[in-house]
Motif scaffolding. Sequence first.
Motif, PDB file in Angstrom:
ATOM      1  N   VAL A  24       0.845  -1.322  -0.096  1.00 18.82           N
ATOM      2  CA  VAL A  24       0.004   0.043  -0.057  1.00 18.82           C
ATOM      3  C   VAL A  24       0.827   1.276   0.051  1.00 18.82           C
ATOM      4  O   VAL A  24       0.656   2.375  -0.729  1.00 18.82           O
ATOM      5  CB  VAL A  24      -0.870  -0.016   1.240  1.00 18.82           C
ATOM      6  CG1 VAL A  24      -1.696   1.310   1.552  1.00 18.82           C
ATOM      7  CG2 VAL A  24      -1.927  -1.037   1.185  1.00 18.82           C
ATOM      8  N   MET A  25       1.996   1.251   0.598  1.00 18.95           N
ATOM      9  CA  MET A  25       2.880   2.459   0.884  1.00 18.95           C
ATOM     10  C   MET A  25       3.657   2.815  -0.544  1.00 18.95           C
ATOM     11  O   MET A  25       3.677   3.792  -0.814  1.00 18.95           O
ATOM     12  CB  MET A  25       3.826   2.033   1.854  1.00 18.95           C
ATOM     13  CG  MET A  25       3.318   2.011   3.176  1.00 18.95           C
ATOM     14  SD  MET A  25       2.415   3.384   4.102  1.00 18.95           S
ATOM     15  CE  MET A  25       4.012   4.473   4.236  1.00 18.95           C
ATOM     16  N   ILE A  26       4.063   1.827  -1.287  1.00 13.80           N
ATOM     17  CA  ILE A  26       4.501   1.868  -2.508  1.00 13.80           C
ATOM     18  C   ILE A  26       3.670   2.047  -3.637  1.00 13.80           C
ATOM     19  O   ILE A  26       4.045   2.574  -4.837  1.00 13.80           O
ATOM     20  CB  ILE A  26       5.658   0.981  -2.789  1.00 13.80           C
ATOM     21  CG1 ILE A  26       4.831  -0.639  -3.040  1.00 13.80           C
ATOM     22  CG2 ILE A  26       6.748   0.450  -1.687  1.00 13.80           C
ATOM     23  CD1 ILE A  26       5.817  -1.658  -3.441  1.00 13.80           C
ATOM     24  N   ALA A  27       2.347   1.580  -3.472  1.00 14.26           N
ATOM     25  CA  ALA A  27       1.409   1.904  -4.562  1.00 14.26           C
ATOM     26  C   ALA A  27       1.525   3.332  -5.278  1.00 14.26           C
ATOM     27  O   ALA A  27       1.362   3.372  -6.465  1.00 14.26           O
ATOM     28  CB  ALA A  27       0.192   1.569  -4.246  1.00 14.26           C
ATOM     29  N   PRO A  28       1.412   4.565  -4.465  1.00 14.54           N
ATOM     30  CA  PRO A  28       1.332   5.862  -5.313  1.00 14.54           C
ATOM     31  C   PRO A  28       2.502   5.861  -6.215  1.00 14.54           C
ATOM     32  O   PRO A  28       2.405   6.242  -7.251  1.00 14.54           O
ATOM     33  CB  PRO A  28       1.325   6.617  -4.049  1.00 14.54           C
ATOM     34  CG  PRO A  28       0.846   6.160  -2.967  1.00 14.54           C
ATOM     35  CD  PRO A  28       1.226   4.723  -2.929  1.00 14.54           C
ATOM     36  N   PHE A  29       3.598   5.396  -5.711  1.00 18.29           N
ATOM     37  CA  PHE A  29       4.992   5.491  -6.480  1.00 18.29           C
ATOM     38  C   PHE A  29       4.643   4.684  -7.918  1.00 18.29           C
ATOM     39  O   PHE A  29       5.123   5.397  -8.811  1.00 18.29           O
ATOM     40  CB  PHE A  29       6.047   5.121  -5.644  1.00 18.29           C
ATOM     41  CG  PHE A  29       7.197   4.977  -6.744  1.00 18.29           C
ATOM     42  CD1 PHE A  29       8.167   6.128  -7.174  1.00 18.29           C
ATOM     43  CD2 PHE A  29       7.741   3.939  -6.921  1.00 18.29           C
ATOM     44  CE1 PHE A  29       9.219   6.019  -7.820  1.00 18.29           C
ATOM     45  CE2 PHE A  29       9.093   3.471  -7.461  1.00 18.29           C
ATOM     46  CZ  PHE A  29       9.650   4.642  -8.321  1.00 18.29           C
ATOM     47  N   VAL A  30       4.154   3.483  -7.648  1.00 19.22           N
ATOM     48  CA  VAL A  30       4.009   2.646  -8.766  1.00 19.22           C
ATOM     49  C   VAL A  30       3.127   3.211  -9.820  1.00 19.22           C
ATOM     50  O   VAL A  30       3.494   3.245 -10.982  1.00 19.22           O
ATOM     51  CB  VAL A  30       3.907   0.954  -8.299  1.00 19.22           C
ATOM     52  CG1 VAL A  30       3.533   0.202  -9.475  1.00 19.22           C
ATOM     53  CG2 VAL A  30       4.867   0.507  -7.423  1.00 19.22           C
ATOM     54  N   ILE A  31       1.803   3.613  -9.227  1.00 24.47           N
ATOM     55  CA  ILE A  31       0.941   4.231  -9.997  1.00 24.47           C
ATOM     56  C   ILE A  31       1.623   5.254 -10.834  1.00 24.47           C
ATOM     57  O   ILE A  31       1.397   5.584 -12.012  1.00 24.47           O
ATOM     58  CB  ILE A  31      -0.247   4.562  -9.157  1.00 24.47           C
ATOM     59  CG1 ILE A  31      -1.084   3.312  -8.761  1.00 24.47           C
ATOM     60  CG2 ILE A  31      -1.166   5.303 -10.102  1.00 24.47           C
ATOM     61  CD1 ILE A  31      -1.782   3.520  -7.683  1.00 24.47           C
ATOM     62  N   TYR A  32       2.395   6.271 -10.170  1.00 26.94           N
ATOM     63  CA  TYR A  32       2.849   7.355 -10.935  1.00 26.94           C
ATOM     64  C   TYR A  32       3.824   6.893 -11.825  1.00 26.94           C
ATOM     65  O   TYR A  32       3.918   7.643 -12.799  1.00 26.94           O
ATOM     66  CB  TYR A  32       3.596   8.442  -9.616  1.00 26.94           C
ATOM     67  CG  TYR A  32       4.339   9.542  -9.991  1.00 26.94           C
ATOM     68  CD1 TYR A  32       3.675  10.596 -10.451  1.00 26.94           C
ATOM     69  CD2 TYR A  32       5.652   9.607 -10.490  1.00 26.94           C
ATOM     70  CE1 TYR A  32       4.208  11.784 -11.029  1.00 26.94           C
ATOM     71  CE2 TYR A  32       6.360  10.513 -10.963  1.00 26.94           C
ATOM     72  CZ  TYR A  32       5.426  11.635 -11.093  1.00 26.94           C
ATOM     73  OH  TYR A  32       6.067  12.959 -11.651  1.00 26.94           O
ATOM     74  N   LEU A  33       4.881   6.161 -11.390  1.00 21.91           N
ATOM     75  CA  LEU A  33       5.764   5.693 -12.400  1.00 21.91           C
ATOM     76  C   LEU A  33       5.189   4.935 -13.803  1.00 21.91           C
ATOM     77  O   LEU A  33       5.498   5.369 -14.772  1.00 21.91           O
ATOM     78  CB  LEU A  33       6.783   4.465 -11.837  1.00 21.91           C
ATOM     79  CG  LEU A  33       7.531   3.875 -12.546  1.00 21.91           C
ATOM     80  CD1 LEU A  33       8.923   5.009 -13.189  1.00 21.91           C
ATOM     81  CD2 LEU A  33       8.415   2.763 -11.817  1.00 21.91           C
ATOM     82  N   LEU A  34       4.076   4.240 -13.259  1.00 21.45           N
ATOM     83  CA  LEU A  34       3.355   3.669 -14.704  1.00 21.45           C
ATOM     84  C   LEU A  34       2.541   4.773 -15.447  1.00 21.45           C
ATOM     85  O   LEU A  34       2.573   4.650 -16.851  1.00 21.45           O
ATOM     86  CB  LEU A  34       2.488   2.508 -14.054  1.00 21.45           C
ATOM     87  CG  LEU A  34       3.026   1.252 -13.592  1.00 21.45           C
ATOM     88  CD1 LEU A  34       1.915   0.535 -12.981  1.00 21.45           C
ATOM     89  CD2 LEU A  34       3.977   0.595 -14.488  1.00 21.45           C
ATOM     90  N   GLY A  35       2.029   5.665 -14.907  1.00 22.12           N
ATOM     91  CA  GLY A  35       1.092   6.697 -15.633  1.00 22.12           C
ATOM     92  C   GLY A  35       1.936   7.732 -16.317  1.00 22.12           C
ATOM     93  O   GLY A  35       1.628   8.175 -17.408  1.00 22.12           O
ATOM     94  N   VAL A  36       2.991   7.962 -15.579  1.00 26.46           N
ATOM     95  CA  VAL A  36       3.616   9.144 -16.016  1.00 26.46           C
ATOM     96  C   VAL A  36       4.867   8.946 -16.793  1.00 26.46           C
ATOM     97  O   VAL A  36       5.258   9.873 -17.771  1.00 26.46           O
ATOM     98  CB  VAL A  36       3.976  10.093 -14.751  1.00 26.46           C
ATOM     99  CG1 VAL A  36       4.672  11.490 -15.157  1.00 26.46           C
ATOM    100  CG2 VAL A  36       2.692  10.808 -13.943  1.00 26.46           C
ATOM    101  N   TYR A  37       5.508   7.872 -16.615  1.00 30.19           N
ATOM    102  CA  TYR A  37       6.749   7.358 -17.553  1.00 30.19           C
ATOM    103  C   TYR A  37       6.812   6.523 -18.406  1.00 30.19           C
ATOM    104  O   TYR A  37       6.919   6.315 -19.463  1.00 30.19           O
ATOM    105  CB  TYR A  37       7.892   7.501 -16.182  1.00 30.19           C
ATOM    106  CG  TYR A  37       8.439   8.637 -15.434  1.00 30.19           C
ATOM    107  CD1 TYR A  37       9.180   9.457 -16.105  1.00 30.19           C
ATOM    108  CD2 TYR A  37       7.863   8.912 -14.286  1.00 30.19           C
ATOM    109  CE1 TYR A  37       9.427  10.817 -15.530  1.00 30.19           C
ATOM    110  CE2 TYR A  37       8.492  10.324 -13.578  1.00 30.19           C
ATOM    111  CZ  TYR A  37       9.006  10.917 -14.296  1.00 30.19           C
ATOM    112  OH  TYR A  37       9.478  12.191 -13.547  1.00 30.19           O
ATOM    113  N   LEU A  38       6.361   5.216 -17.750  1.00 33.01           N
ATOM    114  CA  LEU A  38       6.360   4.033 -18.348  1.00 33.01           C
ATOM    115  C   LEU A  38       5.340   4.011 -19.532  1.00 33.01           C
ATOM    116  O   LEU A  38       5.547   3.603 -20.811  1.00 33.01           O
ATOM    117  CB  LEU A  38       6.291   2.758 -17.528  1.00 33.01           C
ATOM    118  CG  LEU A  38       6.548   1.435 -18.066  1.00 33.01           C
ATOM    119  CD1 LEU A  38       7.960   1.301 -18.824  1.00 33.01           C
ATOM    120  CD2 LEU A  38       6.020   0.368 -17.225  1.00 33.01           C
TER     121      LEU A  38
END
Length: 305
Positions: A24-38
Amino acid sequence: MQSAQKRPRAKLSGLNNPRIVPYVMIAPFVIYLLGVYLYPTISTIIMSFQRIDGPTQAEFIGLSNYNKLLTKNYIMALKTTALFTVWDVAILIPVPLLFAAMLASKNAPMPNFFKSLYFIPALTSIIVAGIVFRLAFGSLETSIANRFIGMFGAAPKMWLQFSGSSTFVLVLLTLWRWMGVNIVYFYSAIQSIPADLHEAGKIDGANTVQAFLHITLPSIRPTLIYVLTITVLGGFSMFTESVALWQQSNPGGIGRTIVGYMYMMGITKNNMGLASAIGITLLLLVFGVNMIQLLLMGFFKKEDA
């Protein structure tokens, strides 16, 4: 005496479960990475092989967009960007480092005042700075730059109309804006060096230059690598400074960087496929340059225990 009965442990569920909380803690970073970069990167790679005529009309054309890159305008923009980056690195690393070392010395007067003074240009709007520099280096005899060289008997110059002088103005604008930022980075790193190291150097007879080379530089190596990396990235991604100086009227593409050329192809001429190909080549170029720089500086070497 009867033994006390043990209470059964409450079953953890949801956010109270220690196995779930890390995800849950790393979910915002993963979502941001996938949506904004990947996702944008993958979409850009796909678009670079397409001819796009509208939001829903795309046709695969193979390497046609990449073949179109071998033009005079692209090569000129690439040369301008590379030359600008070289000058950027050659000045924005050693000069701020020297200023930071002087500010960090015990004999420096009012270090906080000068540190703030150097940082002020970074807070200035780039559009305002571009207008000021455009007027200061104008082609009129009354411009500040022409008046200055006129004091030495030189004829007025059209600073923003020729390759050599325009590169000088562009580099000068960037140095004026970002010099203070790098000074603050290096100053903070130098201030974090333990005083015991310098005292040990003095006991061993090291002078100021030797202490700087053998104590200061090795101690601020992580900061040096970071500043060098962001300086290279900033050089290759430079766009706003060029637009602020020339807007859309740079003659013959003088001052147009690779990002500016990508913007012109994608937004002005609505050729998103070619603009995507330009973006991918820039990504690979910057990645390659930074990997070489990190390898040369020993970033991937394991430190001795």
